[in-house]
Design a protein around this motif. Structure first.
Motif, PDB file in Angstrom:
ATOM      1  N   GLY A  43      -6.703  -0.879   0.237  1.00 45.22           N
ATOM      2  CA  GLY A  43      -7.476   0.287  -0.149  1.00 45.22           C
ATOM      3  C   GLY A  43      -8.458   0.709   0.933  1.00 45.22           C
ATOM      4  O   GLY A  43      -8.959  -0.116   1.710  1.00 45.22           O
ATOM      5  N   SER A  45     -11.996   3.314   1.796  1.00 48.35           N
ATOM      6  CA  SER A  45     -13.130   3.949   1.122  1.00 48.35           C
ATOM      7  C   SER A  45     -14.024   4.678   2.119  1.00 48.35           C
ATOM      8  O   SER A  45     -14.012   4.386   3.316  1.00 48.35           O
ATOM      9  N   ARG A  53     -12.774  10.549   1.178  1.00 48.39           N
ATOM     10  CA  ARG A  53     -12.475  10.195  -0.195  1.00 48.39           C
ATOM     11  C   ARG A  53     -11.657   8.911  -0.208  1.00 48.39           C
ATOM     12  O   ARG A  53     -11.165   8.480   0.836  1.00 48.39           O
ATOM     13  N   TYR A  54     -11.516   8.292  -1.351  1.00 55.72           N
ATOM     14  CA  TYR A  54     -10.777   7.035  -1.429  1.00 55.72           C
ATOM     15  C   TYR A  54      -9.285   7.266  -1.203  1.00 55.72           C
ATOM     16  O   TYR A  54      -8.751   8.347  -1.435  1.00 55.72           O
ATOM     17  N   THR A  75      -4.514   9.765   0.491  1.00 56.20           N
ATOM     18  CA  THR A  75      -5.856  10.067   0.011  1.00 56.20           C
ATOM     19  C   THR A  75      -5.718  10.748  -1.348  1.00 56.20           C
ATOM     20  O   THR A  75      -4.758  11.492  -1.603  1.00 56.20           O
ATOM     21  N   GLN A  85     -13.585  10.137  -5.607  1.00 58.03           N
ATOM     22  CA  GLN A  85     -14.738   9.327  -5.190  1.00 58.03           C
ATOM     23  C   GLN A  85     -14.922   8.066  -6.035  1.00 58.03           C
ATOM     24  O   GLN A  85     -15.961   7.404  -5.949  1.00 58.03           O
ATOM     25  N   HIS A  86     -13.902   7.704  -6.836  1.00 56.32           N
ATOM     26  CA  HIS A  86     -14.074   6.590  -7.763  1.00 56.32           C
ATOM     27  C   HIS A  86     -13.168   5.395  -7.482  1.00 56.32           C
ATOM     28  O   HIS A  86     -13.051   4.502  -8.319  1.00 56.32           O
ATOM     29  N   GLY A  87     -12.507   5.349  -6.345  1.00 57.36           N
ATOM     30  CA  GLY A  87     -11.839   4.110  -5.969  1.00 57.36           C
ATOM     31  C   GLY A  87     -10.325   4.147  -5.963  1.00 57.36           C
ATOM     32  O   GLY A  87      -9.688   4.908  -6.694  1.00 57.36           O
ATOM     33  N   ALA A  88      -9.730   3.301  -5.118  1.00 57.33           N
ATOM     34  CA  ALA A  88      -8.273   3.099  -5.036  1.00 57.33           C
ATOM     35  C   ALA A  88      -8.044   1.614  -4.799  1.00 57.33           C
ATOM     36  O   ALA A  88      -8.494   1.067  -3.793  1.00 57.33           O
ATOM     37  N   TRP A  89      -7.355   0.956  -5.725  1.00 56.80           N
ATOM     38  CA  TRP A  89      -7.164  -0.494  -5.676  1.00 56.80           C
ATOM     39  C   TRP A  89      -5.683  -0.852  -5.604  1.00 56.80           C
ATOM     40  O   TRP A  89      -4.805  -0.107  -6.029  1.00 56.80           O
TER      41      TRP A  89
END
Length: 339
Positions: A43, A45, A53-54, A75, A85-89
């Motif tokens: 990921g 960030s 953006r994530y 992206t 803007q809240h994450g990528a896992w």
């Protein structure tokens, strides 16, 4: 600019990096035989990597010892169910049907779910999305834009592609402990385009089924919680169906392993002894170009200190076991915690 940011700045990809130089979480490696190149996905960030953006980053290597990157392969776009803007896992990339499919857990913290979460955590939209590309280098584009693959009413994560004996695609995923208390591993059949589910979820096992006390027991006497993370499936040389997954042991992240007693996805699943302790987990297996099995995972759990560690593995036919820690490759100075 500090060292970890310099090694992971998307505006300045560079070579000569060791894994110890690269802040990474939930690593996934694709060994591309056509180019004899290893692709490492993790990921990305704004804070760590200078992204707007994530999304998902890739690093490349020919020998697992030196890497170049990072390169942005995905992206989060505007106008979809998740928030950029809240994450990528937990990115994974799988070859399927002549394309490459990225599975990645996304979030929208602004879309709340009813009820109260365990441990004081809020309930909100969280789930695995699927994106497609014709190249391992991306860019990957979402195949479903209005919701995650599993119902948005369920907080899920870490979806992984599994193809059964009949060639049908499944997504194996974790139902988040934040919503369930006792986290679970589940599976849902996908359609041929990997754009949606085609079945009800099949329950595989609970986090509390680990053969040690992996629960977090709140001092106020409220219900214990059990974590399930990072489910990945593999076949041994003896045709035994194996699942890697991660949980906790005495409050420390642990890489563990399970085996289907029937050889089928629905199990039942037996829990085996963990592979690696020492706050390590969310690993995956891949074959090197020399046909050796390798485990890659991250340790410790928390960013920005988390780094990828490599372990050479042995396929016993019945399961996979750690042969040796490859600190010569990952640049680690840590003492191996492998059992």
């Amino acid at each position: 600019m500090n060292a970890y940011h310099a090694a992971s700045d998307v505006s300045n990809p560079r070579g000569g990096l060791k894994l110890a130089d690269i802040p990474a979480h939930d690593p996934f490696v694709v060994a591309d035989g056509a180019t004899q190149t290893y692709y490492l996905y993790t990921g990305g960030s704004p804070k760590l990597n200078g992204m707007e953006r994530y999304g998902v980053l890739a690093y490349k290597s020919r020998d697992l010892a030196e890497w170049e990157g990072p390169y942005v392969v995905f992206t989060i776009p505007d106008g979809v169910w998740t928030n950029p803007q809240h994450g990528a896992w937990a990115p994974e990339v799988h070859a399927y049907g002549g394309h490459y499919y990225l599975f990645v857990t996304l979030h929208n913290n602004d879309k709340k779910l009813a009820g109260e979460g365990y441990g004081g955590y809020p309930l909100q939209w969280r789930g695995t999305a699927v994106a497609v590309s014709d190249s391992l280098d991306g860019p990957f584009e979402l195949v479903k834009k209005n919701a995650p693959i599993v119902s948005e009413q369920l907080m899920t994560l870490d979806g992984s592609l599994f193809i059964d004996n009949e060639g049908k695609p499944w997504m194996v995923y974790c139902h988040e402990w934040v919503q369930t208390g006792d986290g679970t591993v589940e599976a849902v059949q996908l359609n041929a385009e990997l754009t949606d589910s085609e079945s009800e979820s099949v329950h595989l096992f609970d986090g509390s089924e680990a053969p040690w006390d992996n629960g977090e027991h709140p001092p106020d006497g409220s219900k214990s919680v059990y974590v399930t993370d990072g489910c990945q499936l593999y076949l041994t040389s003896g045709n035994r169906l194996i699942m890697l997954w991660s949980t906790y042991d005495n409050g420390s992240y642990v890489q563990t392993i399970a085996r289907s007693q029937t050889g089928k996805l629905e199990g039942p699943w037996e829990q085996l002894e963990p592979l690696v302790y020492d706050d390590s987990g969310h690993g995956m297996l891949f074959r090197t170009f020399q046909h050796e099995w390798m485990l890659i995972l991250h340790s410790p759990f928390r960013m920005p200190d988390s780094r990828c560690k490599l372990y050479e593995m042995t396929d016993t036919g019945e399961t996979f076991i750690v042969k040796t820690a490859r600190r010569d490759l990952d640049g680690s100075n840590d003492v191996s915690a492998a059992e």
